[in-house]
Design a protein around this motif. Sequence first.
Motif, PDB file in Angstrom:
ATOM      1  N   PRO A  24       0.853  -1.189   0.000  1.00 26.61           N
ATOM      2  CA  PRO A  24       0.000   0.000   0.000  1.00 26.61           C
ATOM      3  C   PRO A  24       0.897   1.250   0.000  1.00 26.61           C
ATOM      4  N   GLN A  25       0.311   2.413   0.074  1.00 25.64           N
ATOM      5  CA  GLN A  25       1.087   3.650   0.155  1.00 25.64           C
ATOM      6  C   GLN A  25       1.930   3.641   1.437  1.00 25.64           C
ATOM      7  N   PRO A  26       3.112   4.261   1.428  1.00 22.96           N
ATOM      8  CA  PRO A  26       4.008   4.224   2.595  1.00 22.96           C
ATOM      9  C   PRO A  26       3.395   4.828   3.858  1.00 22.96           C
ATOM     10  N   GLN A  27       2.415   5.742   3.732  1.00 26.92           N
ATOM     11  CA  GLN A  27       1.784   6.369   4.888  1.00 26.92           C
ATOM     12  C   GLN A  27       1.083   5.342   5.784  1.00 26.92           C
ATOM     13  N   VAL A  28       0.740   4.171   5.237  1.00 30.71           N
ATOM     14  CA  VAL A  28       0.112   3.110   6.032  1.00 30.71           C
ATOM     15  C   VAL A  28       1.029   2.679   7.176  1.00 30.71           C
ATOM     16  N   PHE A  29       2.326   2.840   7.004  1.00 28.81           N
ATOM     17  CA  PHE A  29       3.302   2.393   7.994  1.00 28.81           C
ATOM     18  C   PHE A  29       3.801   3.521   8.901  1.00 28.81           C
ATOM     19  N   GLY A  30       3.187   4.694   8.799  1.00 26.22           N
ATOM     20  CA  GLY A  30       3.588   5.820   9.651  1.00 26.22           C
ATOM     21  C   GLY A  30       3.861   7.061   8.828  1.00 26.22           C
ATOM     22  N   PRO A  43       0.427   2.900 -11.234  1.00 24.34           N
ATOM     23  CA  PRO A  43      -0.797   3.617 -10.850  1.00 24.34           C
ATOM     24  C   PRO A  43      -1.896   2.757 -10.219  1.00 24.34           C
ATOM     25  N   GLU A  44      -1.767   1.444 -10.194  1.00 21.72           N
ATOM     26  CA  GLU A  44      -2.819   0.607  -9.606  1.00 21.72           C
ATOM     27  C   GLU A  44      -2.964   0.863  -8.110  1.00 21.72           C
ATOM     28  N   ASP A  45      -4.073   0.371  -7.555  1.00 20.72           N
ATOM     29  CA  ASP A  45      -4.292   0.472  -6.115  1.00 20.72           C
ATOM     30  C   ASP A  45      -4.606  -0.920  -5.571  1.00 20.72           C
ATOM     31  N   PRO A  46      -3.762  -1.533  -4.759  1.00 17.10           N
ATOM     32  CA  PRO A  46      -2.469  -1.020  -4.307  1.00 17.10           C
ATOM     33  C   PRO A  46      -1.442  -1.111  -5.435  1.00 17.10           C
ATOM     34  N   PRO A  47      -0.461  -0.226  -5.399  1.00 13.71           N
ATOM     35  CA  PRO A  47       0.529  -0.203  -6.474  1.00 13.71           C
ATOM     36  C   PRO A  47       1.543  -1.339  -6.375  1.00 13.71           C
ATOM     37  N   THR A  48       2.191  -1.593  -7.501  1.00 13.17           N
ATOM     38  CA  THR A  48       3.379  -2.428  -7.536  1.00 13.17           C
ATOM     39  C   THR A  48       4.561  -1.474  -7.542  1.00 13.17           C
ATOM     40  N   TRP A  49       5.450  -1.662  -6.589  1.00 12.80           N
ATOM     41  CA  TRP A  49       6.632  -0.815  -6.443  1.00 12.80           C
ATOM     42  C   TRP A  49       7.831  -1.583  -6.982  1.00 12.80           C
TER      43      TRP A  49
END
Length: 190
Positions: free
Chosen positions: A108-114, A139-145
């Motif tokens: 998920p987006q990094p903000q999920v971890f703080g 651009p998908e949700d959740p993205p592939t990094w």
Amino acid sequence: MYRQQARIPGNCPPGFLGRYTVIPGDTFYTIAQIFRVRIEALAVNNPHIPNPNVLFPGDILCVPGLIPYPCCTSLRPRGRVPFGTGGVAYVNFGPRGGQAVSIMVTLPQPQVFGNFDKFTGEIIIPGTGSFGNQLFATPEDPPTWSSRIELPTAASVTPNSRVVVRPYNSLAGTLGAPVLEGIILAGNCQ
């Protein structure tokens, strides 16, 4: 039109467990430079090539390496992470010589971890050090990094090297705890 059949070693000797596929224009000299090994050592460890002055595209050579390449390892969650979180690290020869580690993860987006705004991927090689790079999202949700870490030619991935992905705060310059991790073992890189 006659096409030379690729010459493939039955097995590779200790210390030369990596494999390299010859491309047009390759010579023993250029391959020896890429892997920083003497031409004589390359020739001795590839007895299936009777004349080192004659290579054909598709021939496979045994090259120095403590683990065979290409290889990959799964990156597994560390602690609590959202469902579907995971990834892989792929180790192969780098496009400019040396080795490269490609990382691809679903997070998920990094903000999920703080208080974080990015992810970094890092390979930690015992006795050598660590090398890392920022991961970039699709651009998908959740993205592939994903990202690729190109190692300097003096560094080599060895057994028990760790690949970790962790969140990062680019403004504060702080790293979070690893959220994914994988260990590269000689047995799982075949």
